[in-house]
Design a protein around this motif. Structure first.
Motif, PDB file in Angstrom:
ATOM      1  N   ALA A   8      24.991  10.453  25.129  1.00 41.74           N
ATOM      2  CA  ALA A   8      24.954  10.635  23.623  1.00 41.74           C
ATOM      3  C   ALA A   8      23.737  10.941  22.854  1.00 41.74           C
ATOM      4  CB  ALA A   8      25.699   9.256  22.949  1.00 41.74           C
ATOM      5  N   LYS A   9      22.986  10.502  23.439  1.00 40.71           N
ATOM      6  CA  LYS A   9      21.256  10.537  22.935  1.00 40.71           C
ATOM      7  C   LYS A   9      20.883  11.856  22.969  1.00 40.71           C
ATOM      8  CE  LYS A   9      16.402   9.077  23.488  1.00 40.71           C
ATOM      9  NZ  LYS A   9      15.491   8.031  24.279  1.00 40.71           N
ATOM     10  N   ILE A  10      21.223  12.569  23.984  1.00 40.26           N
ATOM     11  CA  ILE A  10      20.894  14.205  24.131  1.00 40.26           C
ATOM     12  C   ILE A  10      21.770  14.700  23.079  1.00 40.26           C
ATOM     13  CG2 ILE A  10      21.116  16.005  25.847  1.00 40.26           C
ATOM     14  CD1 ILE A  10      20.849  13.994  28.111  1.00 40.26           C
ATOM     15  N   HIS A  11      22.880  14.476  23.018  1.00 39.98           N
ATOM     16  CA  HIS A  11      23.639  15.135  21.784  1.00 39.98           C
ATOM     17  C   HIS A  11      23.309  14.958  20.743  1.00 39.98           C
ATOM     18  CE1 HIS A  11      27.510  15.428  24.984  1.00 39.98           C
ATOM     19  NE2 HIS A  11      26.520  16.092  25.134  1.00 39.98           N
ATOM     20  N   PHE A  12      22.811  13.790  20.333  1.00 42.57           N
ATOM     21  CA  PHE A  12      22.143  13.422  19.001  1.00 42.57           C
ATOM     22  C   PHE A  12      21.080  14.008  18.889  1.00 42.57           C
ATOM     23  CE2 PHE A  12      19.618  10.854  16.391  1.00 42.57           C
ATOM     24  CZ  PHE A  12      20.351  10.841  15.178  1.00 42.57           C
ATOM     25  N   GLU A  13      20.210  14.339  19.851  1.00 45.77           N
ATOM     26  CA  GLU A  13      18.974  15.054  19.660  1.00 45.77           C
ATOM     27  C   GLU A  13      19.167  16.597  19.270  1.00 45.77           C
ATOM     28  OE1 GLU A  13      16.509  13.634  22.827  1.00 45.77           O
ATOM     29  OE2 GLU A  13      15.983  12.008  22.124  1.00 45.77           O
ATOM     30  N   ALA A  14      19.989  16.895  20.183  1.00 42.09           N
ATOM     31  CA  ALA A  14      20.356  18.354  20.054  1.00 42.09           C
ATOM     32  C   ALA A  14      21.050  18.642  18.707  1.00 42.09           C
ATOM     33  CB  ALA A  14      21.461  18.806  21.056  1.00 42.09           C
ATOM     34  N   ARG A  15      21.772  17.948  18.170  1.00 39.33           N
ATOM     35  CA  ARG A  15      22.496  18.018  16.747  1.00 39.33           C
ATOM     36  C   ARG A  15      21.146  18.018  15.781  1.00 39.33           C
ATOM     37  NH1 ARG A  15      24.136  14.685  12.631  1.00 39.33           N
ATOM     38  NH2 ARG A  15      25.488  15.673  11.336  1.00 39.33           N
ATOM     39  N   LEU A  16      20.280  17.033  15.791  1.00 32.68           N
ATOM     40  CA  LEU A  16      19.251  17.134  14.956  1.00 32.68           C
ATOM     41  C   LEU A  16      18.459  18.479  14.957  1.00 32.68           C
ATOM     42  CD1 LEU A  16      17.815  13.238  15.240  1.00 32.68           C
ATOM     43  CD2 LEU A  16      19.398  14.339  13.407  1.00 32.68           C
ATOM     44  N   LYS A  17      18.126  18.825  16.054  1.00 29.29           N
ATOM     45  CA  LYS A  17      17.398  20.089  16.408  1.00 29.29           C
ATOM     46  C   LYS A  17      18.175  21.398  15.658  1.00 29.29           C
ATOM     47  CE  LYS A  17      14.887  18.942  20.348  1.00 29.29           C
ATOM     48  NZ  LYS A  17      14.548  18.942  22.020  1.00 29.29           N
ATOM     49  N   ARG A  18      19.612  21.220  15.949  1.00 27.62           N
ATOM     50  CA  ARG A  18      20.335  22.229  15.504  1.00 27.62           C
ATOM     51  C   ARG A  18      20.559  22.382  14.077  1.00 27.62           C
ATOM     52  NH1 ARG A  18      25.616  22.016  14.046  1.00 27.62           N
ATOM     53  NH2 ARG A  18      25.677  20.257  14.806  1.00 27.62           N
ATOM     54  N   LEU A  19      20.480  21.058  13.449  1.00 24.38           N
ATOM     55  CA  LEU A  19      20.407  21.117  11.942  1.00 24.38           C
ATOM     56  C   LEU A  19      19.106  21.429  11.511  1.00 24.38           C
ATOM     57  CD1 LEU A  19      22.164  17.758  11.315  1.00 24.38           C
ATOM     58  CD2 LEU A  19      23.363  19.811  11.053  1.00 24.38           C
ATOM     59  N   GLU A  20      18.066  21.243  12.016  1.00 23.87           N
ATOM     60  CA  GLU A  20      16.776  21.464  11.526  1.00 23.87           C
ATOM     61  C   GLU A  20      16.567  23.156  11.564  1.00 23.87           C
ATOM     62  OE1 GLU A  20      13.131  21.060   9.975  1.00 23.87           O
ATOM     63  OE2 GLU A  20      14.636  19.629  10.004  1.00 23.87           O
ATOM     64  N   ALA A  21      17.076  23.666  12.925  1.00 22.57           N
ATOM     65  CA  ALA A  21      17.025  24.998  12.932  1.00 22.57           C
ATOM     66  C   ALA A  21      17.728  25.639  11.930  1.00 22.57           C
ATOM     67  CB  ALA A  21      17.317  25.350  14.330  1.00 22.57           C
ATOM     68  N   GLU A  22      18.972  25.209  11.497  1.00 20.44           N
ATOM     69  CA  GLU A  22      19.846  25.861  10.317  1.00 20.44           C
ATOM     70  C   GLU A  22      18.963  25.830   9.181  1.00 20.44           C
ATOM     71  OE1 GLU A  22      23.527  23.872  10.735  1.00 20.44           O
ATOM     72  OE2 GLU A  22      24.065  24.634  12.688  1.00 20.44           O
ATOM     73  N   LYS A  23      18.422  24.588   8.709  1.00 23.14           N
ATOM     74  CA  LYS A  23      17.651  24.452   7.645  1.00 23.14           C
ATOM     75  C   LYS A  23      16.763  25.477   7.394  1.00 23.14           C
ATOM     76  CE  LYS A  23      15.145  20.908   4.959  1.00 23.14           C
ATOM     77  NZ  LYS A  23      14.678  19.703   4.966  1.00 23.14           N
ATOM     78  N   GLN A  24      15.888  25.466   8.557  1.00 26.46           N
ATOM     79  CA  GLN A  24      14.476  26.533   8.287  1.00 26.46           C
ATOM     80  C   GLN A  24      15.123  28.048   8.437  1.00 26.46           C
ATOM     81  OE1 GLN A  24      12.396  25.747  11.948  1.00 26.46           O
ATOM     82  NE2 GLN A  24      11.606  23.563  11.326  1.00 26.46           N
ATOM     83  N   GLU A  25      16.304  28.265   9.011  1.00 28.60           N
ATOM     84  CA  GLU A  25      17.101  29.541   8.830  1.00 28.60           C
ATOM     85  C   GLU A  25      17.397  29.995   7.512  1.00 28.60           C
ATOM     86  OE1 GLU A  25      20.434  32.209  10.930  1.00 28.60           O
ATOM     87  OE2 GLU A  25      19.968  30.160  11.502  1.00 28.60           O
ATOM     88  N   ARG A  26      17.973  28.890   6.818  1.00 26.54           N
ATOM     89  CA  ARG A  26      18.368  29.099   5.525  1.00 26.54           C
ATOM     90  C   ARG A  26      17.013  29.237   4.693  1.00 26.54           C
ATOM     91  NH1 ARG A  26      21.816  24.760   6.631  1.00 26.54           N
ATOM     92  NH2 ARG A  26      20.623  23.353   5.601  1.00 26.54           N
TER      93      ARG A  26
END
Length: 820
Positions: A460-478
């Motif tokens: 679950a921790k790995i999934h949560f960290e991966a989600r945070l990274k994904r959201l940050e990457a999407e934000k930077q992309e936007r």
């Protein structure tokens, strides 16, 4: 020095530590052939992991054939489940599991029919098939380890390292169990065929078939099969080992044959060794050479509690009550004897007999009364050390027991609890009757649960960290996309467009700057500016009065012009100011000029009669709006300033004087419709007090200046602003007092002035009651008619206040005479 393989070829064996020699009790079933069990009415086929690791291929009500695959696995390592008979699926529900916990497991209920129609079993052509094809057939056939662990066979036959030695386990060391013994005696050739398939998959240097020396018939049968095998003579051999429990354990048997000890936490494949059970080899032969999946196995039903103990071909999923009923139960009281799944050493007592037969079920023991030891309570450990001596894994059972009982699972793990094979040797020799194996099983289950929870938390921790990274990457992309689009728009803009944008931005900034509140100047500075403007206006008016005839207010045009000049001066001073009072003062100045123009027709009277009295004017003002009253108050301030100036510079004979009634101008009390009515009333009280002082001073001044009756000019005096009249009073009173002292008849004249003031107040009241709108213009009369009854009431109150103040002035004058 001889190599390991050379020592194995010579038949050398090594001794394993620990072990015991319990009664074998195998004669009950070892001499009877394997029998076929009659068909049951229904079968309970466990489907573990349904919806998680597999899906059901049929629905309730569908008909299935014998050997047909029921489930499809999502995981490649999943072993499918097959129908043990032909029939109809009637339900999918939870059935008690064949496990010490007795927890329910999802099972597929199949109602059998009499046809026993089976699916087409197609063998594999071994000459044309490759390794992957054979492994896939073994997996799809659901072949698992039949020694008791039920580990997927296709995984063990596809190791990552090279295998030099394969051990076929035919030891079957546990008491009562003879299933493997009878299988080797009756189906040795089929077992040998399965061994050949294993040899083809693993390509080992040696294959050893290990059998205990208490099974001579099985040893002979396997030796004959090996001699008929197509494999090289040195490739496969049968080895007899001494009878001792638990020599059939995987690690223990490897140590007996090779002398090597599998490290803690390691598997035999890491040493180049693979072990398979003889029943597993038979199942491999059935899957590859016949095409029949693992839907049945040999099960030993034994014990003194059954009438017909023996070995039976039992389909997987057969209800245990059907099996025991076929063997026959010896009635012992009204209760059925307890049933043990497995042998007496490693087996477990079933909480109930309503359980199915599974792939790992090799024996069901129904003991008689003489086979069950009397139950004795657990005693304290006496630290005899017998458990440590018989432990085949060389563990410390005492320490494991203490930590497991105290639920100190971390410490129990540090003593290699996972290496315990749960053979039961320690419990067998314990003089205190401590069920050591039961404590170890509970501790293992708790540790397994903790490990799974920890793994789930980590995942679950790995999934949560991966989600945070994904959201940050999407934000930077936007952000990058927006920036790129802005740059693109800016690059595509022409020079004119850029200028227009700049101008628009400048307009927005200017608008924002105008909307921002500007820090106003201090109130004191603004008041000083207003006072200075008023002073200049008064000085200018006084100067104009010097050049005018001394008849004062004969025409209406002169005050209008003067006041217009004053208004312009005040407006100049207030121009650009944000202070509210300054704006009000400017409005008052403009209203004062308008009022002066409307009041230009003031007439004189020889008998000191008053054409427009303050009270009458107050009534008119009462009918005006509160804002107009404030403006008129400012006009009074300028008029009084002018009067003070003229009184100081003109000769008494030529000066136009004011009567006491003018000096005793009363404050006008009006209603205020605005939210500042309370402040206005407080200011009016203050004005009244100042007006009284001014009236007293003017009375004295009038007495001094008028030696004989003069023509009196009635003038409308209206309440000035509080701050301005207070300033006038402070500057005017000393001057008037000094002049009054030079007059001999001041006391008498002051009394006369007070009497006149009272008479005028009374006359004002009468005029207010009889002609409330007397002296007003048509517009003012119309405005007054629109006022409410409450405002007229306030006007009457103002008149009463005027009378009271006149009376107060008279008393104060009397007091002043007494003092003088």
């Amino acid at each position: 020095m001889l190599t390991l393989l050379e020592q194995i070829d010579k038949g050398n064996l090594w001794r394993s530590p620990g072990g015991i020699h319990p009664p074998e009790t195998k004669a009950l079933t070892s001499q009877s052939e394997i029998q076929t069990l009659p068909l049951a009415k229904e079968y309970w086929v466990p489907v573990p992991g349904l919806q998680d690791t597999c899906t059901l291929k049929f629905n309730i009500g569908d008909r299935v054939l014998k050997g047909e695959q029921l489930t499809a696995g999502i995981n490649p390592q999943y072993l499918p489940v097959h129908a043990p008979c032909s029939g109809t699926i009637t339900a999918v529900k939870e059935i008690r599991a064949n496990h010490p916990s007795g927890l329910p497991v999802i099972s597929c209920i199949i109602e059998s029919d009499d046809t026993q129609q089976q699916t087409n079993f197609e063998p594999i052509d071994l000459d044309a098939a490759d390794t992957d094809t054979i492994l896939d057939r073994i997996r799809l056939s659901g072949v698992a380890g039949l020694g008791g662990a039920a580990f997927p066979t296709h995984i063990k036959l596809n190791p990552s390292s090279d295998i030099e030695l394969v051990i076929i386990n035919g030891v079957e060391c546990e008491p009562y169990i003879t299933a493997d013994d009878r299988l080797m005696q009756e189906h040795a050739n089929e077992i040998q065929s399965g061994i050949e398939i294993i040899h083809r998959l693993l390509q080992p240097k040696r294959i050893i078939i290990a059998i205990e020396d208490n099974k001579p018939n099985a040893i002979q049968a396997m030796q004959r099969a090996v001699q008929q095998s197509q494999l090289p003579k040195k490739a496969v051999r049968v080895t007899s080992i001494p009878t001792k429990y638990p020599s059939g354990g995987e690690k223990q048997l490897i140590q007996i044959i090779t002398g090597q000890e599998v490290p803690s936490g390691a598997i035999p494949a890491q040493l180049g060794i693979v072990m398979q059970n003889v029943g597993t080899a038979f199942a491999i032969h059935q899957a590859v050479n016949v095409g029949k999946p693992l839907i049945e196995r040999v099960v030993t039903v034994t014990g003194n509690g059954v009438k017909a103990p023996g070995n039976y071909w039992v389909p997987v999923g057969t209800p245990l009550p059907h099996l025991i009923e076929h063997c026959g139960i010896i009635e012992q009281g009204q209760q059925l004897h307890k049933v043990i799944a497995g042998g007496p050493m490693m087996g477990h007592m079933l909480p109930g007999i309503d359980v199915p037969v599974v792939k790992g079920s090799n024996c069901f023991l129904v003991p008689g009364p003489d086979e069950i030891a009397t139950e004795s309570s657990e005693q304290a450990c006496i630290r005899c050390g017998e458990c440590a001596q018989v432990c085949p894994a060389r563990l410390l059972p005492q320490q494991l027991f203490w930590h497991s009982k105290a639920k100190e699972y971390d410490k129990a793990s540090s003593y290699n609890l996972r290496d315990c094979i749960e053979c039961g040797s320690c419990s067998y020799v314990c003089p205190s009757d401590i069920p050591l194996v039961e404590y170890y099983r509970k501790a293992k289950a708790a540790i397994k649960l903790q490990t799974e929870e920890k793994a789930a938390a980590e995942q679950a921790k790995i999934h949560f960290e991966a989600r945070l990274k994904r959201l940050e990457a999407e934000k930077q992309e936007r952000e990058a996309k927006a920036k790129k689009a802005a740059e693109k728009r800016q690059a595509s803009m022409s020079g004119n467009d850029k200028d227009k944008v700049a101008e628009a931005m400048a307009r927005i900034k200017n608008k924002q700057a105008k909307l921002k509140p500007v820090d106003s100047e201090p109130k004191t500075d603004k008041k000083q500016n207003v006072a200075a403007a008023i002073a200049r206006a008064k000085a200018k008016k006084a100067k104009q009065a010097e050049h005018r005839p001394h008849k004062g207010l004969e025409t209406a045009s002169q005050p209008t012009e003067t006041k217009s000049s004053e208004e312009s001066n005040i407006d100049i001073q207030l121009n650009g100011s944000n202070d509210k009072k300054a704006k009000v003062a400017a409005a008052i100045a403009r209203a004062k000029a308008k009022k002066a123009q409307s009041s230009g027709g003031i007439q004189t009277s020889q008998n000191n009669s008053i054409t427009n009295t303050p009270a009458a004017f107050g009534e008119a003002n009462t009918d005006e709006a509160s804002s107009k009253q404030a403006k008129i108050a400012a006009a009074v301030a300028r008029a009084k300033a002018k009067k003070a100036k003229n009184s100081a510079k003109t000769v008494p004979d030529a000066e136009t004087t004011h009567t006491g009634s003018s000096a005793l101008a009363e404050p006008v009390v009006t209603s205020n419709a605005s939210d500042k009515s309370t402040d206005f009333e407080e200011k009016e009280h203050k004005k009244a007090r100042i007006a009284a002082a001014v009236a007293r001073a003017k009375a004295k001044k009038t007495a001094a200046d008028t030696a004989q009756p003069k023509k009196q000019i009635s003038q409308v005096d209206v309440e000035p602003e509080g701050d301005e009249i207070e300033s006038d009073a402070q500057t005017e009173l000393p001057h008037l007092d000094s002049e009054s002292k030079q007059t001999n008849n001041i006391d008498k004249q002051a009394r006369v002035a007070a009497a006149v003031a009272k008479a005028k107040a009374k006359k004002q009241q009468n005029q207010l009651d009889e002609h409330p709108h007397h002296g007003t213009t048509t517009v003012e009369t119309e405005d007054a008619a629109k006022q409410s009854a409450e405002q007229r009431k306030k006007a009457r109150i103002a008149a009463a206040v005027a009378k009271a103040k006149a009376k107060k002035v008279s008393s104060q004058i009397d007091n002043g005479d007494a003092e003088s």
